[in-house]
Motif scaffolding. Structure first.
Motif, PDB file in Angstrom:
ATOM      1  N   ALA A  48      -9.912  -9.858  -1.540  1.00 60.68           N
ATOM      2  CA  ALA A  48      -9.571  -8.447  -1.745  1.00 60.68           C
ATOM      3  C   ALA A  48     -10.537  -7.547  -0.973  1.00 60.68           C
ATOM      4  O   ALA A  48     -10.133  -6.557  -0.345  1.00 60.68           O
ATOM      5  N   THR A  49     -11.822  -7.871  -0.992  1.00 59.10           N
ATOM      6  CA  THR A  49     -12.822  -7.091  -0.249  1.00 59.10           C
ATOM      7  C   THR A  49     -12.567  -7.169   1.250  1.00 59.10           C
ATOM      8  O   THR A  49     -12.636  -6.150   1.956  1.00 59.10           O
ATOM      9  N   ALA A  50     -12.255  -8.350   1.739  1.00 67.15           N
ATOM     10  CA  ALA A  50     -11.961  -8.507   3.170  1.00 67.15           C
ATOM     11  C   ALA A  50     -10.724  -7.710   3.559  1.00 67.15           C
ATOM     12  O   ALA A  50     -10.679  -7.068   4.621  1.00 67.15           O
ATOM     13  N   PHE A  51      -9.706  -7.702   2.710  1.00 66.39           N
ATOM     14  CA  PHE A  51      -8.480  -6.952   2.986  1.00 66.39           C
ATOM     15  C   PHE A  51      -8.769  -5.454   3.049  1.00 66.39           C
ATOM     16  O   PHE A  51      -8.336  -4.763   3.973  1.00 66.39           O
ATOM     17  N   VAL A  52      -9.504  -4.932   2.080  1.00 63.52           N
ATOM     18  CA  VAL A  52      -9.852  -3.501   2.059  1.00 63.52           C
ATOM     19  C   VAL A  52     -10.690  -3.143   3.279  1.00 63.52           C
ATOM     20  O   VAL A  52     -10.472  -2.108   3.923  1.00 63.52           O
ATOM     21  N   ALA A  53     -11.646  -4.011   3.635  1.00 64.99           N
ATOM     22  CA  ALA A  53     -12.499  -3.749   4.798  1.00 64.99           C
ATOM     23  C   ALA A  53     -11.697  -3.741   6.094  1.00 64.99           C
ATOM     24  O   ALA A  53     -12.006  -3.016   7.036  1.00 64.99           O
ATOM     25  N   ALA A  54     -10.640  -4.514   6.167  1.00 66.54           N
ATOM     26  CA  ALA A  54      -9.819  -4.578   7.380  1.00 66.54           C
ATOM     27  C   ALA A  54      -8.815  -3.429   7.459  1.00 66.54           C
ATOM     28  O   ALA A  54      -8.512  -2.929   8.538  1.00 66.54           O
ATOM     29  N   VAL A  55      -8.288  -2.975   6.335  1.00 68.35           N
ATOM     30  CA  VAL A  55      -7.208  -1.983   6.327  1.00 68.35           C
ATOM     31  C   VAL A  55      -7.728  -0.552   6.189  1.00 68.35           C
ATOM     32  O   VAL A  55      -7.179   0.373   6.781  1.00 68.35           O
ATOM     33  N   PHE A  56      -8.774  -0.314   5.454  1.00 66.55           N
ATOM     34  CA  PHE A  56      -9.231   1.040   5.141  1.00 66.55           C
ATOM     35  C   PHE A  56      -9.701   1.843   6.362  1.00 66.55           C
ATOM     36  O   PHE A  56      -9.300   3.003   6.512  1.00 66.55           O
ATOM     37  N   PRO A  57     -10.536   1.322   7.283  1.00 64.95           N
ATOM     38  CA  PRO A  57     -10.967   2.122   8.443  1.00 64.95           C
ATOM     39  C   PRO A  57      -9.819   2.651   9.314  1.00 64.95           C
ATOM     40  O   PRO A  57      -9.833   3.824   9.696  1.00 64.95           O
TER      41      PRO A  57
ATOM     42  N   ILE B  13     -13.860 -15.677  -7.813  1.00 68.44           N
ATOM     43  CA  ILE B  13     -14.769 -15.270  -6.733  1.00 68.44           C
ATOM     44  C   ILE B  13     -14.023 -15.241  -5.408  1.00 68.44           C
ATOM     45  O   ILE B  13     -14.157 -14.300  -4.614  1.00 68.44           O
ATOM     46  N   ALA B  14     -13.190 -16.231  -5.152  1.00 68.97           N
ATOM     47  CA  ALA B  14     -12.409 -16.271  -3.908  1.00 68.97           C
ATOM     48  C   ALA B  14     -11.442 -15.096  -3.843  1.00 68.97           C
ATOM     49  O   ALA B  14     -11.242 -14.486  -2.775  1.00 68.97           O
ATOM     50  N   SER B  15     -10.836 -14.745  -4.971  1.00 70.50           N
ATOM     51  CA  SER B  15      -9.909 -13.601  -5.016  1.00 70.50           C
ATOM     52  C   SER B  15     -10.637 -12.291  -4.708  1.00 70.50           C
ATOM     53  O   SER B  15     -10.125 -11.434  -3.980  1.00 70.50           O
TER      54      SER B  15
END
Length: 160
Positions: free
Chosen positions: A19-28, A13-15
């Motif tokens: 991963a979701t936080a990383f995608v949310a920060a990098v994708f925009p 769950i932590a992973s």
């Protein structure tokens, strides 16, 4: 054994959260950086498709007008507002100036007429007649340069 399962579930769950936080920060920012590239590509495509060529010049001494015929030989459709935003440089060889567009045809300005075509766009193969309202000296060599709204140019020299 159940402790290992709970630990593995918590780590999973932590992973997923990381991963979701990383995608949310990098994708925009990645999406935002593509907009200038798309804009540059559109402008380059517009320039590649635009080509104009001066085909003839003539001086009417009675009216103090120079007629310049320019043909669109590219595939780009050029709208009236874009023609008005074009630049014209004109004058004796070595002593020329930018001549402003003026729809009324005032002295030392230029106007235009689409001589071919049935609409208000300058399409491939159609001819634009530019009228420069300026008196000329007989026996002199003149320079004319037409620069379209997007920087594509054509120039020529002629003698009166």
């Amino acid at each position: 054994m159940s402790g290992e399962t709970i630990s593995a579930a918590i780590i999973t769950i932590a992973s997923v959260i990381c991963a979701t936080a990383f995608v949310a920060a990098v994708f925009p920012p990645i999406l935002g950086s593509s907009t200038p590239v798309i804009s540059s590509t559109d402008a380059l495509s517009d320039r590649i498709k635009t080509e104009v060529k001066i085909i003839h010049e003539e001086y009417n001494s009675g009216d103090s007008e120079v007629y310049i015929w320019v043909k669109s030989v590219g595939t780009n459709r050029i709208f009236e507002s874009q023609i008005m935003n074009s630049d014209l440089f004109f004058g004796e060889n070595g002593n020329f100036l930018r001549v402003p567009y003026n729809a009324t045809g005032a002295s030392n300005t230029w106007t235009y007429t689409l001589e071919t075509g049935d609409d208000s766009t300058w399409d491939i193969g159609e001819t634009l007649r530019i009228t420069v309202h300026v008196p000329l000296s007989s026996g002199s060599e003149y320079f004319v340069k037409f620069i379209s709204y997007n920087g594509i140019s054509t120039d020529d020299y002629f003698t009166v």
